[in-house]
Design an enzyme around this catalytic site. Structure first.
Site, PDB file in Angstrom:
ATOM      1  N   HIS A 184      -6.997  -6.269   1.146  1.00  0.00           N
ATOM      2  CA  HIS A 184      -6.115  -5.032   0.764  1.00  0.00           C
ATOM      3  C   HIS A 184      -4.437  -5.551   1.478  1.00  0.00           C
ATOM      4  O   HIS A 184      -4.618  -5.701   2.991  1.00  0.00           O
ATOM      5  CB  HIS A 184      -6.246  -3.663   1.136  1.00  0.00           C
ATOM      6  CG  HIS A 184      -4.919  -3.185   0.479  1.00  0.00           C
ATOM      7  ND1 HIS A 184      -4.272  -2.626  -0.476  1.00  0.00           N
ATOM      8  CD2 HIS A 184      -5.167  -1.945   1.574  1.00  0.00           C
ATOM      9  CE1 HIS A 184      -3.764  -2.220  -0.771  1.00  0.00           C
ATOM     10  NE2 HIS A 184      -3.515  -1.504   0.671  1.00  0.00           N
ATOM     11  N   SER A 210       0.769  -1.924  -0.250  1.00  0.00           N
ATOM     12  CA  SER A 210       0.047   0.116  -0.051  1.00  0.00           C
ATOM     13  C   SER A 210       1.018   1.028   0.356  1.00  0.00           C
ATOM     14  O   SER A 210       1.056   1.218  -0.912  1.00  0.00           O
ATOM     15  CB  SER A 210      -1.086  -0.430   1.374  1.00  0.00           C
ATOM     16  OG  SER A 210      -1.988   1.066   1.090  1.00  0.00           O
TER      17      SER A 210
END
Ligand SMILES: *[C@@H]1O[C@H](CO)[C@@H](O)[C@H](O)[C@H]1NC(C)=O
Ligand SMILES: *[C@@H]1O[C@H](CO)[C@@H](O)[C@H](O)[C@H]1NC(C)=O
Ligand SMILES: *[C@@H]1O[C@H](CO)[C@@H](O)[C@H](O)[C@H]1NC(C)=O
Ligand SMILES: *[C@@H]1O[C@H](CO)[C@@H](O)[C@H](O)[C@H]1NC(C)=O
Length: 396
Positions: free
Chosen positions: A343, A208
């Protein structure tokens, strides 16, 4: 604004001229630059073609300069003094520059058993790693938010150890501050054999925002052998231009216009482009990826989050891969886009390719790494009339 930029260009050109024996072309005035496509990696800003590896060294330096100037902020030169010590599992790094000092201390998680004679291969974890820890590889845990972006909000501008050293008004955003610190970790490992790390076999990874940071570190630290950005999205492996296009087509994707207000990852210099048009940037992130070539780059993506712009990443990274192709090194660049999953939770479907990259580039074993795989329905090839209207040479 412009006089400052031009003096920066002049200074940088001088430095480049020194480094590259005066062979590199000067960067022209790009204030009216406007290009809806991904800028051609194989053409200098002055229009000259890039046909040799030596040309690429100059073009790469040009890209580095332009990205620092317009987006990332300036990466400072090596500091006056770096002192390192290793105690327990802690690598203490003290850096002094211009009479100021900072200290930071990554910890190292070692594999069990006896270290190889050359030291352990290692991965620097940008804020930790989100890939499964490979056996026989040490993990260097770098607390990047201590360096910059500590509160993950706009109030973090100019705050952190990097800015204690270089001033709260330094042009650097967090990405460059983190990359600077990764460079200091490499310095420290080289001067500290007692840490038993093989500095020729060090990678970097993060997920990320930390994936964005891993890519920038890999681009700006040539001693890193392997760069693994994971689900890095906009500001990482995505193209600013393609992400704008996806958002305009109605898919909620993070773009420059949102990203520059959310956090302090980029330099304040980027605001001028993010608030007008990213088409004015004489680069895009395919060129950030290209800066890693011919060192190994493994791009990990997740198709489950529109916000991450997975097609944008695919297009930019396929475009970046042309550099490895031009160098005859396409085995060193891989892309894996997995189907929807949480994620930063690494799915088992990506393990074989990850293992191949670790084996080949950190453990000196065989590995089938020159793979581009996507669970999406994406096709992207160079040349592409809309996005990449340029062709790929073989460097002579
Ligand atoms: C940039 O180029 C596009 C496409 O050619 C054009 O539509 C746009 O008006 C240009 N923008 C500027 C600021 O020149
Ligand atoms: C590094 O900095 C720390 C904190 O300022 C200090 O305690 C330590 O003595 C320094 N180490 C070296 C080797 O300079
Ligand atoms: C991914 O899966 C989640 C949970 O099932 C779902 O809400 C989301 O819409 C999916 N994403 C995409 C892009 O299909
Ligand atoms: C790929 O295309 C098929 C058929 O059009 C569709 O059902 C599927 O959802 C698509 N997959 C992705 C990841 O977009």
């Amino acid at each position: 604004m412009y006089p400052r930029i031009f003096s920066f260009i002049t200074t940088t050109c001088l430095l480049l001229a020194l480094v590259h024996a005066q062979a590199c072309p000067a960067i022209p005035d790009l204030t009216s630059y406007n290009n809806t496509a991904l800028p051609d990696p194989f053409t200098f800003a002055n229009g000259n073609k890039v046909v040799t590896l030596e040309d690429w060294a100059c073009r790469r330096a040009e890209i580095s300069t332009l990205m620092q100037m317009d987006e990332l902020g300036v990466l400072p030169d090596d500091p006056d003094l770096t002192v390192a010590s290793f105690t327990g599992n802690t690598l203490t790094i003290n850096v002094t520059d211009g009479g100021k000092s900072i200290s930071f201390a990554p910890t190292i998680t070692f594999p069990s058993g006896r270290a190889p004679a050359a030291g352990w291969p290692a991965i620097i974890g940008m804020g930790g790693i989100s890939i499964p820890r490979p056996s026989s590889v040490a993990i260097i845990n770098f607390n990047n938010e201590q360096m910059a972006n500590q509160d993950s909000n706009p109030a973090s501008r100019g705050v952190g150890l990097f800015f204690n050293l270089y001033g709260s008004d330094a042009s650097a955003g967090a990405m460059i501050a983190w990359a600077w610190a990764v460079r200091r970790i490499m310095d420290a490992l080289e001067m500290t054999p007692s840490a038993k790390i093989n500095t020729a076999r060090v990678g970097v990874s993060g997920c990320s925002r930390n994936g964005k940071g891993a890519l920038v570190a890999g681009a700006f630290e040539p001693r890193l052998a392997l760069t693994i950005p994971q689900e890095s999205g906009s500001g990482g492996t995505d193209s600013w231009r393609i992400s704008d296009f996806i958002l305009a087509s109605g898919i909620l994707t993070q773009t420059a216009s949102e990203l520059h207000t959310e956090n302090v990852w980029m330099s304040p210099n980027f605001d001028a482009f993010a608030t007008t048009s990213v088409n004015r940037l004489p680069f895009d992130h395919h060129l950030l990826g290209a800066m890693v070539a011919p060192r190994a780059l493994f791009v990990i993506d997740n198709l489950g989050y529109d916000w991450l712009g997975p097609f944008s990443s695919f297009g930019a990274m396929v475009a970046a891969r042309t550099l490895w192709t031009a160098m005859g090194a396409s085995d060193s660049m891989g892309i894996s886009q997995a189907a929807n999953h949480t994620h930063c939770v690494f799915p088992s479907t990506q393990q074989p390719l990850l293992t191949a990259f670790i084996n080949k580039f950190l453990l000196d074993q065989e590995g089938d790494t020159g793979v581009v795989e996507t669970a999406g329905n994406y096709t992207f090839e160079v040349p592409d009339a809309q996005w990449a209207p340029w062709s790929v040479p073989s460097f002579v």
